[in-house]
Design an enzyme around this catalytic site. Structure first.
Site, mmCIF file in Angstrom:
data_model
loop_
_atom_site.group_PDB
_atom_site.id
_atom_site.type_symbol
_atom_site.label_atom_id
_atom_site.label_comp_id
_atom_site.label_asym_id
_atom_site.label_seq_id
_atom_site.Cartn_x
_atom_site.Cartn_y
_atom_site.Cartn_z
ATOM 1 N N THR A 1 -3.907 -20.689 -4.893
ATOM 2 C CA THR A 1 -3.495 -20.088 -3.620
ATOM 3 C C THR A 1 -2.202 -20.690 -3.079
ATOM 4 O O THR A 1 -1.785 -20.346 -1.971
ATOM 5 C CB THR A 1 -4.595 -20.268 -2.561
ATOM 6 O OG1 THR A 1 -4.868 -21.673 -2.397
ATOM 7 C CG2 THR A 1 -5.878 -19.552 -2.984
ATOM 8 N N LYS B 1 -3.019 -14.078 9.864
ATOM 9 C CA LYS B 1 -3.755 -14.090 8.598
ATOM 10 C C LYS B 1 -5.048 -14.890 8.750
ATOM 11 O O LYS B 1 -5.029 -16.057 9.126
ATOM 12 C CB LYS B 1 -2.866 -14.691 7.501
ATOM 13 C CG LYS B 1 -1.572 -13.906 7.289
ATOM 14 C CD LYS B 1 -0.598 -14.638 6.388
ATOM 15 C CE LYS B 1 -0.011 -15.849 7.063
ATOM 16 N NZ LYS B 1 1.080 -16.472 6.268
ATOM 17 N N GLY C 1 1.367 -21.062 -2.074
ATOM 18 C CA GLY C 1 2.461 -20.120 -1.868
ATOM 19 C C GLY C 1 2.031 -18.727 -1.434
ATOM 20 O O GLY C 1 2.855 -17.818 -1.385
ATOM 21 N N THR C 2 0.751 -18.561 -1.086
ATOM 22 C CA THR C 2 0.271 -17.233 -0.701
ATOM 23 C C THR C 2 1.005 -16.709 0.530
ATOM 24 O O THR C 2 1.428 -15.546 0.583
ATOM 25 C CB THR C 2 -1.243 -17.272 -0.431
ATOM 26 O OG1 THR C 2 -1.913 -17.800 -1.575
ATOM 27 C CG2 THR C 2 -1.777 -15.883 -0.140
ATOM 28 N N GLY C 3 1.160 -17.556 1.544
ATOM 29 C CA GLY C 3 1.835 -17.130 2.758
ATOM 30 C C GLY C 3 3.302 -16.813 2.534
ATOM 31 O O GLY C 3 3.820 -15.821 3.077
ATOM 32 N N CYS C 4 3.972 -17.639 1.747
ATOM 33 C CA CYS C 4 5.377 -17.381 1.415
ATOM 34 C C CYS C 4 5.509 -16.046 0.693
ATOM 35 O O CYS C 4 6.410 -15.244 0.977
ATOM 36 C CB CYS C 4 5.924 -18.491 0.527
ATOM 37 S SG CYS C 4 5.852 -20.152 1.239
#
Length: 281
Positions: free
Chosen positions: A215, A182, A217-220
């Site tokens: 933003t 990412k 928690g975006t990856g989770c």
């Protein structure tokens, strides 16, 4: 006489991750994502965190035996069509998860190598990183590091798209079956993500950057959305593309919302889908 009526089952996704008391990331974000995408979510909690939008105050790890029992309880009774793995803070926790993958023949495993929180808090012990690479990279269908995590894994900073491609190749060489690197932390008005599979050409996904303070928690959310779409029957590429669309819509839907004084959560429930059912064999 007619036979018994046909029965159905939910599309089920297990999240093995840490708990975020603020609700924006971790287990809480995963469950919201599963529900929003029409899947039935289950959890095996690896750690408790005391945190909010401004940072992490404390981390309390779950004992490996308790983590094992959570996974076994879910799998022996309910089962899962896909698995998302998040925060694994210690080597023995990583090994417990690896053993569970083998014991239950878990499929569609998406590994989000959570190492550093948005606030900068370190969420994994250094010894656990080597174990995570050795034990979980080969067992996961997809690994989804962000730039900071990939930099930590390959041992150097990543500044350009060519750096991302070289790093993704190295992660494949470390044992990963596929890598979604990412690029949201790169500078510029575009967000560039790279999906790389073994012996395949790089697949770049680019989109305009969404300007928002929310933003956390975006990856989770992205990794859990990928797992949900895999459970729904999508191919890996289809799951990644659909998950990116979901996350972008959740970011846009939260851009004008203020939750807390720091980095706020996404709007996971911006357009929830009905629970999906499939005929039970």
């Amino acid at each position: 006489m007619t036979g018994f009526p046909q029965t159905f089952e939910f599309l089920r996704v297990l999240s093995i991750a840490g708990s975020d008391s603020g609700g924006g990331a971790g287990i809480q974000a995963d469950l919201k994502t599963f529900a929003a995408l029409g899947c039935y979510g289950m959890t095996a909690i690896t750690a408790l965190t005391a945190q909010n939008t401004q940072g992490v105050r404390a981390i309390h790890g779950v004992q490996p035996e308790m983590l094992r029992d959570q996974i076994d309880a879910v799998m022996e009774d309910i089962g899962a069509h896909a698995v998302k793995i998040g925060m694994l803070h210690a080597p023995e926790i990583v090994q417990t998860v690896a053993n569970a993958i083998d014991r239950h023949s878990l499929q569609n495993v998406v590994l989000d190598p959570v190492m550093v929180a948005t606030s900068g808090a370190v969420l994994i012990d250094n010894p656990a990183i080597a174990v995570l690479v050795r034990e979980l990279f080969p067992r996961a269908l997809l690994v989804t590091p962000n730039l900071d995590e990939a930099s930590l894994l390959v041992g150097r900073a990543l500044h350009h798209e060519r750096d991302m491609e070289a790093a993704a190749q190295e992660l494949l060489a470390m044992g990963a079956q596929a890598v979604l690197l990412k690029g949201g932390h790169l500078a510029g008005d575009q967000v560039c993500d790279l999906l790389l599979l073994k012996n395949r050409h790089p697949y770049w996904m680019r989109a305009p950057r969404i300007h928002t303070a929310n933003t956390h928690g975006t990856g989770c959310t992205l990794s859990s959305a990928i797992a949900a779409h895999l459970a729904l029957g999508a191919s890996l590429l289809e799951a990644v593309q659909a998950a990116r669309c979901y996350v972008r819509a959740a970011l846009e839907a939260s851009a004008t919302v203020r939750t807390g004084a720091g980095s706020g959560p996404l709007n996971h429930g911006h357009a929830p889908l009905a629970m999906r059912l499939k005929p039970r064999c």
